[in-house]
Design a protein around this motif. Structure first.
Motif, PDB file in Angstrom:
ATOM      1  N   TYR A 221       0.829  -1.406   0.182  1.00  0.00           N
ATOM      2  CA  TYR A 221       0.214  -0.199  -0.194  1.00  0.00           C
ATOM      3  C   TYR A 221       0.926   1.031  -0.085  1.00  0.00           C
ATOM      4  N   GLY A 222       0.302   2.199  -0.294  1.00  0.00           N
ATOM      5  CA  GLY A 222       1.029   3.572  -0.442  1.00  0.00           C
ATOM      6  C   GLY A 222       0.018   4.817  -0.492  1.00  0.00           C
ATOM      7  N   ALA A 223       0.632   5.969  -0.019  1.00  0.00           N
ATOM      8  CA  ALA A 223      -0.357   7.235  -0.097  1.00  0.00           C
ATOM      9  C   ALA A 223       0.634   8.287  -0.400  1.00  0.00           C
ATOM     10  N   ALA A 224       0.272   9.293  -0.975  1.00  0.00           N
ATOM     11  CA  ALA A 224       1.261  10.659  -1.253  1.00  0.00           C
ATOM     12  C   ALA A 224       0.423  11.775  -1.269  1.00  0.00           C
ATOM     13  N   LEU A 225       0.950  13.054  -0.851  1.00  0.00           N
ATOM     14  CA  LEU A 225       0.356  14.084  -0.987  1.00  0.00           C
ATOM     15  C   LEU A 225       1.184  14.984  -1.621  1.00  0.00           C
ATOM     16  N   THR A 226       1.168  15.612  -2.641  1.00  0.00           N
ATOM     17  CA  THR A 226       2.114  16.705  -3.476  1.00  0.00           C
ATOM     18  C   THR A 226       1.676  18.165  -3.365  1.00  0.00           C
ATOM     19  N   TYR A 227       2.314  19.047  -3.360  1.00  0.00           N
ATOM     20  CA  TYR A 227       2.380  20.393  -3.324  1.00  0.00           C
ATOM     21  C   TYR A 227       2.895  21.170  -4.601  1.00  0.00           C
ATOM     22  N   THR A 228       2.091  21.965  -5.339  1.00  0.00           N
ATOM     23  CA  THR A 228       2.730  22.891  -6.124  1.00  0.00           C
ATOM     24  C   THR A 228       2.592  24.340  -5.932  1.00  0.00           C
ATOM     25  N   GLY A 229       3.207  25.054  -5.809  1.00  0.00           N
ATOM     26  CA  GLY A 229       2.790  26.392  -5.229  1.00  0.00           C
ATOM     27  C   GLY A 229       2.478  27.338  -6.557  1.00  0.00           C
ATOM     28  N   ALA A 230       2.101  28.639  -6.253  1.00  0.00           N
ATOM     29  CA  ALA A 230       1.865  29.523  -7.322  1.00  0.00           C
ATOM     30  C   ALA A 230       2.662  29.833  -8.019  1.00  0.00           C
ATOM     31  N   ARG A 231       2.125  30.108  -9.314  1.00  0.00           N
ATOM     32  CA  ARG A 231       3.274  30.344 -10.458  1.00  0.00           C
ATOM     33  C   ARG A 231       2.245  31.447 -11.312  1.00  0.00           C
ATOM     34  N   SER A 232       3.122  31.992 -12.373  1.00  0.00           N
ATOM     35  CA  SER A 232       2.614  33.037 -13.265  1.00  0.00           C
ATOM     36  C   SER A 232       2.384  32.459 -14.594  1.00  0.00           C
ATOM     37  N   ASP A 233       1.606  32.991 -15.452  1.00  0.00           N
ATOM     38  CA  ASP A 233       1.283  32.503 -16.680  1.00  0.00           C
ATOM     39  C   ASP A 233       0.829  33.828 -17.472  1.00  0.00           C
ATOM     40  N   ARG A 234       0.554  33.616 -18.785  1.00  0.00           N
ATOM     41  CA  ARG A 234       0.061  34.635 -19.547  1.00  0.00           C
ATOM     42  C   ARG A 234      -1.462  34.093 -20.378  1.00  0.00           C
ATOM     43  N   ASP A 235      -2.157  35.089 -20.424  1.00  0.00           N
ATOM     44  CA  ASP A 235      -3.321  34.698 -20.761  1.00  0.00           C
ATOM     45  C   ASP A 235      -3.465  34.999 -22.323  1.00  0.00           C
ATOM     46  N   PHE A 236      -3.209  34.247 -23.508  1.00  0.00           N
ATOM     47  CA  PHE A 236      -3.124  34.481 -24.650  1.00  0.00           C
ATOM     48  C   PHE A 236      -4.506  34.405 -25.268  1.00  0.00           C
ATOM     49  N   ASP A 237      -5.774  34.282 -24.753  1.00  0.00           N
ATOM     50  CA  ASP A 237      -7.154  34.764 -25.328  1.00  0.00           C
ATOM     51  C   ASP A 237      -7.275  36.179 -25.238  1.00  0.00           C
ATOM     52  N   LEU A 238      -6.494  36.762 -24.779  1.00  0.00           N
ATOM     53  CA  LEU A 238      -6.628  38.533 -24.619  1.00  0.00           C
ATOM     54  C   LEU A 238      -5.444  39.009 -25.426  1.00  0.00           C
ATOM     55  N   PHE A 239      -5.612  40.220 -25.706  1.00  0.00           N
ATOM     56  CA  PHE A 239      -4.511  40.912 -26.322  1.00  0.00           C
ATOM     57  C   PHE A 239      -4.624  42.431 -25.881  1.00  0.00           C
ATOM     58  N   PRO A 240      -3.125  42.804 -25.337  1.00  0.00           N
ATOM     59  CA  PRO A 240      -2.032  42.165 -25.269  1.00  0.00           C
ATOM     60  C   PRO A 240      -2.229  41.214 -24.198  1.00  0.00           C
TER      61      PRO A 240
ATOM     62  N   PRO B 198      -2.140  39.336 -20.928  1.00  0.00           N
ATOM     63  CA  PRO B 198      -1.748  39.732 -19.685  1.00  0.00           C
ATOM     64  C   PRO B 198      -1.155  38.617 -18.797  1.00  0.00           C
ATOM     65  N   PHE B 199      -0.474  39.053 -17.767  1.00  0.00           N
ATOM     66  CA  PHE B 199       0.052  37.980 -16.705  1.00  0.00           C
ATOM     67  C   PHE B 199      -1.188  37.752 -15.838  1.00  0.00           C
ATOM     68  N   VAL B 200      -1.167  36.489 -15.599  1.00  0.00           N
ATOM     69  CA  VAL B 200      -2.058  35.980 -14.594  1.00  0.00           C
ATOM     70  C   VAL B 200      -1.508  35.091 -13.483  1.00  0.00           C
ATOM     71  N   ARG B 201      -2.247  34.824 -12.617  1.00  0.00           N
ATOM     72  CA  ARG B 201      -1.664  33.876 -11.357  1.00  0.00           C
ATOM     73  C   ARG B 201      -2.249  32.644 -11.272  1.00  0.00           C
ATOM     74  N   LEU B 202      -1.868  31.519 -11.348  1.00  0.00           N
ATOM     75  CA  LEU B 202      -2.162  30.486 -11.251  1.00  0.00           C
ATOM     76  C   LEU B 202      -1.956  29.756  -9.863  1.00  0.00           C
ATOM     77  N   ASP B 203      -3.029  29.450  -9.100  1.00  0.00           N
ATOM     78  CA  ASP B 203      -3.120  29.132  -7.588  1.00  0.00           C
ATOM     79  C   ASP B 203      -2.428  27.858  -7.469  1.00  0.00           C
ATOM     80  N   PRO B 204      -1.873  27.917  -6.172  1.00  0.00           N
ATOM     81  CA  PRO B 204      -1.229  26.802  -5.622  1.00  0.00           C
ATOM     82  C   PRO B 204      -2.440  25.682  -5.346  1.00  0.00           C
ATOM     83  N   TYR B 205      -1.779  24.458  -5.466  1.00  0.00           N
ATOM     84  CA  TYR B 205      -2.842  23.146  -5.279  1.00  0.00           C
ATOM     85  C   TYR B 205      -2.016  21.959  -4.674  1.00  0.00           C
TER      86      TYR B 205
END
Length: 236
Positions: free
Chosen positions: A156-175, A177-184
């Motif tokens: 058996y086994g179990a795991a919990l992983t964490y990924t912190g906040a990151r930035s990205d760009r939303d190319f559905d808009l012009f120009p 913009p930078f957006v924040r990707l939430d941690p999870y």
């Protein structure tokens, strides 16, 4: 690797690499919109790391620090005069540096605990003025904890992983913009029962809490999923 005795050891490594420009980087596509640059040079990187490890029959710990430098990074360049884009080699260097910590504890044959943490500071040269900016989609903090073991025919086994906040760009808009990707957090678990040396029943769950996670703007990652099956080890 240099063993110091008493379970301690020093480690170090050095590496180099290149990334060739793609066909589209060199020759473009969509004439009148994206113009290639056949004079592009390959991206080149150098990296070095060093660490300290300790291990005995039940406990293991490792601390590693690293630094990488990337030059001639290939970037897209937009020309507002005629609304065309092309590629170029960025001036200056992009850097990635950070630390990683790992630890493990074998409590008993039925249980082993592990934990890991990573800190990353990454920059890139995509700014039109050649300034170093924070690299997109790269979390500064990430880590995991896990437990696994076996008892008789059961594993058996179990795991919990964490990924912190990151930035990205939303190319559905012009120009774009930078957006924040939430941690999870993502949780997973698995269990298996060995019926014989050749046959094993198993089950596992991924994203057990059905976390609404995103690594790229506009693209959702997989939700909760469960799997069950039979493994056959023929010839054993």
């Amino acid at each position: 690797l240099a063993k110091l005795g008493g379970g301690f050891a020093l480690t170090t490594s050095y590496g180099e690499g290149i990334a060739q420009p793609t066909f589209f980087d060199l020759y473009g596509f969509f004439p009148g919109s994206f113009v290639g640059n056949p004079a592009l040079r390959p991206e080149r990187s150098r990296g070095v790391e060093g660490g300290l490890r300790y291990a005995d029959d039940r406990i293991s710990v490792a601390l590693t620090a690293y630094r990488q430098r990337l030059r001639d990074e290939i970037i897209d360049v937009f020309n507002p005069a005629d609304f065309t884009s092309t590629t170029a080699n960025a001036a200056g260097r992009s850097t990635r540096k950070g630390i990683e910590i790992e630890a493990g504890w074998a409590v008993s044959p039925a249980l082993r605990l592990t934990a890991a943490y990573a800190y990353l500071k990454a920059s890139e040269r995509t700014d039109p003025l050649g300034r170093a900016t924070k690299e997109l989609r790269r979390p500064k903090h990430s880590g995991s904890i896990s437990a696994e073991g076996s008892s008789g025919r059961l594993s058996y086994g179990a795991a919990l992983t964490y990924t912190g906040a990151r930035s990205d760009r939303d190319f559905d808009l012009f120009p774009a913009p930078f957006v924040r990707l939430d941690p999870y957090w993502l949780a997973s678990a698995r269990v298996a029962y060995r019926l014989s040396d050749q046959v094993e029943l198993f089950g596992r769950v991924a994203n057990a809490f059905d976390e609404d996670a995103r690594d790229v703007v506009g693209y959702r990652t997989e939700g909760r999923s469960a799997y069950a099956g039979i493994r056959l080890g023929l010839g054993r």
